[in-house]
Design an enzyme around this catalytic site. Structure first.
Site, PDB file in Angstrom:
ATOM      1  N   ASP A 195      36.431  51.963  42.180  1.00  0.00           N
ATOM      2  CA  ASP A 195      37.196  51.914  43.427  1.00  0.00           C
ATOM      3  C   ASP A 195      36.303  51.430  44.570  1.00  0.00           C
ATOM      4  OD1 ASP A 195      39.306  52.225  45.172  1.00  0.00           O
ATOM      5  OD2 ASP A 195      39.745  54.291  44.585  1.00  0.00           O
ATOM      6  N   GLU A 219      44.001  58.061  44.913  1.00  0.00           N
ATOM      7  CA  GLU A 219      42.614  57.682  44.582  1.00  0.00           C
ATOM      8  C   GLU A 219      41.774  58.929  44.312  1.00  0.00           C
ATOM      9  OE1 GLU A 219      42.030  53.510  47.069  1.00  0.00           O
ATOM     10  OE2 GLU A 219      41.696  55.388  48.096  1.00  0.00           O
TER      11      GLU A 219
HETATM   12  C1  5RP Z   1      42.219  52.204  49.969  1.00  0.00           C
HETATM   13  C2  5RP Z   1      40.750  52.368  49.924  1.00  0.00           C
HETATM   14  C3  5RP Z   1      39.942  51.146  49.684  1.00  0.00           C
HETATM   15  O1  5RP Z   1      39.200  51.304  48.520  1.00  0.00           O
HETATM   16  C4  5RP Z   1      39.027  50.959  50.870  1.00  0.00           C
HETATM   17  O2  5RP Z   1      39.841  50.840  52.046  1.00  0.00           O
HETATM   18  C5  5RP Z   1      38.156  49.692  50.743  1.00  0.00           C
HETATM   19  O3  5RP Z   1      38.957  48.550  50.752  1.00  0.00           O
HETATM   20  P1  5RP Z   1      38.347  47.075  50.723  1.00  0.00           P
HETATM   21  O4  5RP Z   1      37.697  46.892  49.393  1.00  0.00           O
HETATM   22  O5  5RP Z   1      39.549  46.189  50.947  1.00  0.00           O
HETATM   23  O6  5RP Z   1      37.369  46.968  51.852  1.00  0.00           O
HETATM   24  O7  5RP Z   1      40.208  53.440  50.051  1.00  0.00           O
HETATM   25  O8  5RP Z   1      42.867  53.386  50.324  1.00  0.00           O
END
Ligand code: 5RP
Length: 231
Positions: A80, A102
Site C-alpha cells: 500500500d 486499508e
Molecule cells: C488512500 C491512501 C493512499 O495510499 C495514500 O493517499 C497515498 O496515495 P498516493 O500513492 O496516490 O500518493 O492512503 O487512502
C-alpha cells in the site's frame, strides 16, 4: 519515482500468495505491474484482497482474482501507499479516503509493505499533511467540535466534480485534521480519536508497517531504497 517503487514492490510477491491490494496512485501502479507479472506467467495463483472500490475495480479490469476480506483468515502480504512516513515507520494514510479498509487489510496481513516516493518521508507526523478521520455523516459537526477541544483544526473534505463532501466507500464523510503541534505520540492519538463517538477510523497506522520502499531520483536516475526503522 512511483513507477520504480511500484515495480520493486511486486518483486516481493511470490506465487500462491493472498495479497492485500492498496489504494492510491502508487498502489494502482503496483496493481498494474502485478497484473503484468500474472499475465506473463511469472506469478501464479495470486488472489487479491481489495482495500477500496478503486483497487477492486482496477483488479477486476486487469483480471486479478479477488476474494472478500471476510472470507480470508489471513493475508500473506499487503502492499500500500502512504501520505506520511516517520522514522519509526508510523504512517498517515487516507489521502484517498480509503483508510478504513486499508487498516483492516493491513491488520490481517502477515506483512505490510509501504511504497512511497521520497516526498512522503517526514521527521514528525501531521506537521503538514492533515490526518483523515472517517465520521458518520450525522456526527461530523459534533466530532469536529471535540477535535477542536483537542487543539485540532478540521475541515470537511469536499468533492471535486460533485457538489458537497467526499462520501467514502462506506457512505461516510472525512474530516481532515491538523493538530496545532502535529502528532507527537501517534499511538495515543490513534486511540483518542477512535474513542470519539461517531468516528469510524482515523488514518494513523501505528506499528503496522514492516518495510518501506522509497523511490528517489539520484543524479537524474530513479532508484529504490529501503530505509531502516529507527528505534
Ligand atoms: C488512500 C491512501 C493512499 O495510499 C495514500 O493517499 C497515498 O496515495 P498516493 O500513492 O496516490 O500518493 O492512503 O487512502
Amino acid at each position: 519515482m512511483k513507477h520504480i517503487v511500484a515495480n520493486a514492490a511486486v518483486k516481493e510477491v511470490k506465487s500462491e500468495m493472498i495479497l492485500g491490494l492498496g489504494s492510491g496512485s502508487t498502489a494502482a501502479l503496483m496493481i498494474r505491474s502485478l497484473a503484468d507479472e500474472i499475465r506473463s506467467g511469472k506469478l501464479k495463483n495470486i488472489t487479491g484482497v481489495a482495500t477500496s472500490f478503486q483497487s477492486e475495480v482496477l483488479a477486476m479490469e486487469l483480471n486479478i482474482p479477488l476474494i472478500d476480506l471476510a472470507s480470508v483468515s489471513q493475508i500473506d502480504l499487503a502492499i500500500d501507499g502512504a501520505d506520511e512516513v516517520d522514522p519509526r515507520f508510523q504512517l498517515i494514510k487516507g489521502g484517498g479516503a480509503c483508510h478504513v479498509r486499508e487498516k483492516l487489510v493491513a491488520s490481517k496481513s502477515n506483512k505490510l509493505l509501504i511504497v512511497v516516493d521520497e516526498t512522503k518521508l517526514v521527521q514528525s507526523l501531521n506537521k503538514s499533511f492533515p490526518l483523515p478521520v472517517e465520521v458518520l455523516p450525522s456526527a461530523w459537526k459534533q466530532v469536529k467540535e471535540i477535535i477542536s477541544e483537542m487543539d485540532g483544526d478540521s475541515s470537511l473534505r469536499m468533492a471535486t466534480k460533485k457538489a458537497g463532501p467526499v462520501v467514502t466507500d462506506q457512505g461516510n464523510l472525512i474530516l481532515d485534521v491538523l493538530f496545532n503541534d502535529g502528532i507527537k505520540n501517534p499511538k495515543e492519538m490513534e486511540m483518542k480519536i477512535n474513542n470519539i463517538p461517531g468516528v469510524l477510523e482515523n488514518g494513523l497506522f501505528v506499528d503496522l508497517a514492516d518495510k518501506v520502499l522509497v523511490g528517489r531520483i539520484k543524479n537524474n536516475v530513479p532508484i529504490v531504497y529501503t530505509p531502516s526503522v529507527s528505534s
